[in-house]
Structures are given as C-alpha cells and as structure tokens.
Design an enzyme around this catalytic site. Structure first.
Site, PDB file in Angstrom:
ATOM      1  CE  LYS A  95      90.689 113.263  95.401  1.00  9.80           C
ATOM      2  NZ  LYS A  95      90.254 114.607  95.788  1.00  9.80           N
ATOM      3  CE  LYS A 120      95.323 119.073  90.075  1.00  7.43           C
ATOM      4  NZ  LYS A 120      94.025 118.940  90.626  1.00  7.43           N
ATOM      5  CE  LYS A 145      87.826 113.118  84.537  1.00  8.51           C
ATOM      6  NZ  LYS A 145      87.098 113.136  85.797  1.00  8.51           N
TER       7      LYS A 145
END
Ligand code: TRP
Length: 344
Positions: free
Chosen positions: A125, A211, A208
């Site tokens: 991240k 969004k 995966k």
C-alpha cells in the site's frame, strides 16, 4: 445466545467471532461472497458474532469526510441487507467504541518494529513512496489486533490477504501474555476460506475482483442493476472449451473456474455439485444460468440496501445500539488491561 450445542473454546476462551471491513466504498460481489455471506452463516450457526465497520482503518489513507460518512453507512446497510441481523450480531462503527483506539495504543507498545516492517500489505500500500505514507498505515495491524482482542475474540473470518495480520495479532497476544505473566488475551484463529474466498476479475481470472480495477466490466458492484449484471456476465472472459464435469477439468482455466465458483457460491452448492449438473454445456448456455442466479441473489440485496439508506436516522440508531453492546464487552477488557499494565 440461544445455542443448543456446546460452544467450542480456545483454552479458557469461548468461541466468539469478530471481523471488520473497511468503509472504503465500491462494494462488489467479492465483498459479498468473500466476506459477508460467511459472516451471515456464522451468525446463523449461533456463534456470538461481532462485525465492525472499521472507519479508523479507512483513514490510514486519505478519505474525503463526506464520502467516508456515506461509505460507512452504505457498508452497514450492505451488512444488514445481506442478512446480518442486529438482534443476533453486534454491528457497529469502530470509531464509536473508543476502546479500539485505546487498546491499539497499548499494542503499539507491544508490537516490535521488526514485526511491523515485515507486513507485506504495508509495503504494497505504501508503494515506492513509503516515506510519505501515514504512521497510521504502518500501525494498521496493531489496531486490527486491538479490534479483535478488545472482545477476546477467538475466531476471525478474513480473506487470504489478512493472514499475516492475524499472525501478528497472535504474536501480540502471546507477547503481552508472556511479558505480563498472564493468560489474558486469547491466541486467535483465522478462519480462511468460505463460500468463494477469492472472487476473481471477470476480465482476467488470475486477478482478484477489485473496486479499483480501471475496467468496470471486471467486477459486479452490489449496486449494479440486473441489466448491468447481465451485460457484464455476457462480456465476461471465457475460453473456447465446454464446461467440464469434474473439478480437474478447470485446471489452468482461471476464467472458467471463477465463473463456476461464483455460480456455486451464489447457490450454496459445491463446485463438484455444479459441475455434475452443467458439465458438457457451452458458456453460451451457462452464462444465462449465471445471470439468472446472480440477479436472483443480488437484486433483493441491492433494493434492501436502498431502502435502508432512505432512513438514515433508523440506521444510525441501529449502529448506536450495536456500539453500546460492543462497548459493554470491550470496556471491562480494557479496564483489566490497564490493571495488568499498571495504568489508571
Ligand atoms: N484489515 C482488514 C481488511 O482490510 C479489515 C479489518 C480491520 C479487520 N480490523 C479487523 C478484519 C479485525 C478482521 C478483524 O480486510
């Protein structure tokens, strides 16, 4: 809880389920099949279940305040619309129960820098610009440990990607118990897997469903209409072969495997069962079946979400009640923690 079987235990701790989801917007079929559907199953299995909208985790990266408030309520509405019953499960926002942040601080003082630096999610991240990441993003897993251990939760249903954070939660519990010579925090068990633990992109079966994928065709959003769902499934990537009648026949066919496991999970069937019904069919025949099943399951959830979101005072009341129940468990645990460490 009205359970008619003996609750399982970990050591002296009674089975108690806790999980959290970030209100970062963009709810997809992955959130439903990968997480919430299992939360509902565990609730209906009569375990004590506590589910939390982790808004304090969300702000480890920038959130627009009004969007955050909207996403927090939308996630709670999604939980309820999917079958989480605020009478059976404790449902609340993390920030409404101050014990999370308080215990989180204590765990910041238990966890070691070396442990935190090994966390792969932080590295992913924070990316190349780790110096500019928030300190909160680095401490994220210690707050997650606090979420869980503030309730002495023993079982935590999560996705595969959270395994390392649960290991850290265990390490924190073990170190705390060891350093203070107590048997106070349980060593929590991850519950990985579930109906369809990994729902993959409709455009690339090796990625995966997310969004944040630039292509909206890659995912089914919980707010998609039946027409949109139908269009996305029609356009979903497949391969030229017919469907197999045994799971081995899905090997190296990521897209086929994904669509079949979505179909199975939506209908509470196993992949084996599904393949024995549909083996030999072409995708042209299978896709309309998938569309039908997906809209059958998802339409009532999205219309229920809309209904709940039309009465925000009621939703806020439900969440406040949940927060009060949560606090009544967490507060004495935090108080005891203070006693153990010699503060207050
Ligand atoms: N880190 C989890 C995720 O991104 C969310 C989370 C926060 C969580 N606290 C938790 C999950 C406690 C389980 C238990 O998915």
């Amino acid at each position: 809880m009205g359970t008619d079987r003996k609750p399982e235990t970990i050591g002296k701790f009674r089975k108690r389920v806790f999980s959290g989801v970030q209100p970062s917007g963009g709810l997809t079929l992955g959130n439903y099949l990968g997480a919430v559907k299992r939360f509902v199953q565990m609730q209906n299995d009569n375990y004590e279940t506590i589910y939390c909208v982790v808004d304090l985790h969300a702000i480890t990266v920038w959130q627009d305040p009004s969007v955050l408030r909207q996403n927090t309520r939308e996630l709670a509405a999604f939980f309820i619309a999917s079958g989480l019953d605020p009478e059976k499960s404790i449902l609340f926002n993390q920030s409404a129960v101050s014990e999370h942040a308080q215990l989180g601080w204590i765990f910041n003082c238990v966890a070691r820098m070396g442990w935190m630096q090994r966390m792969t999610q932080f590295k992913d991240k924070a990316g190349k610009n780790a110096q500019n990441a928030s300190l909160g993003l680095f401490a994220y897993p210690a707050l997650m440990a606090a979420d869980i251990l503030a309730y002495h939760a023993t079982h935590v249903p999560v996705g595969d990607d959270q395994k390392q954070h649960l290991e850290l939660t265990r390490d924190i519990a073990i170190k705390f118990n060891h350093d203070y010579e107590v048997d106070f925090f349980p060593v929590t068990e991850p519950v990985i897997g579930g109906p369809a633990a990994r729902v993959m992109s409709l455009r690339d079966g090796t990625k995966k469903m997310s969004k944040s994928d630039p292509s909206d065709l890659s995912r089914i959003n919980m707010t998609d209409s039946s027409d949109v769902i139908s269009n996305k499934i029609r356009k979903a990537k497949t391969d030229p072969q017919a469907l197999p009648s045994e799971p081995e026949g899905l090997k190296d066919r990521a897209e086929a495997e994904n669509l079949v496991s979505i179909y199975a999970a939506l209908g509470d069937e196993s992949v084996d069962e599904v393949l024995s019904e549909i083996g030999g069919k072409q995708f042209s025949e299978f896709k309309p079946m998938l569309v039908e099943r997906a809209t059958e399951v998802l339409s009532p959830i999205s219309s229920e979400m809309e209904r709940i979101m039309r009465d925000l005072p009621e939703l806020d009341k439900v969440l406040n009640n949940g927060a009060n129940k949560a606090k009544s468990i967490a507060k004495p645990i935090l108080q005891k923690t203070f006693d153990i460490i010699g503060v207050r």
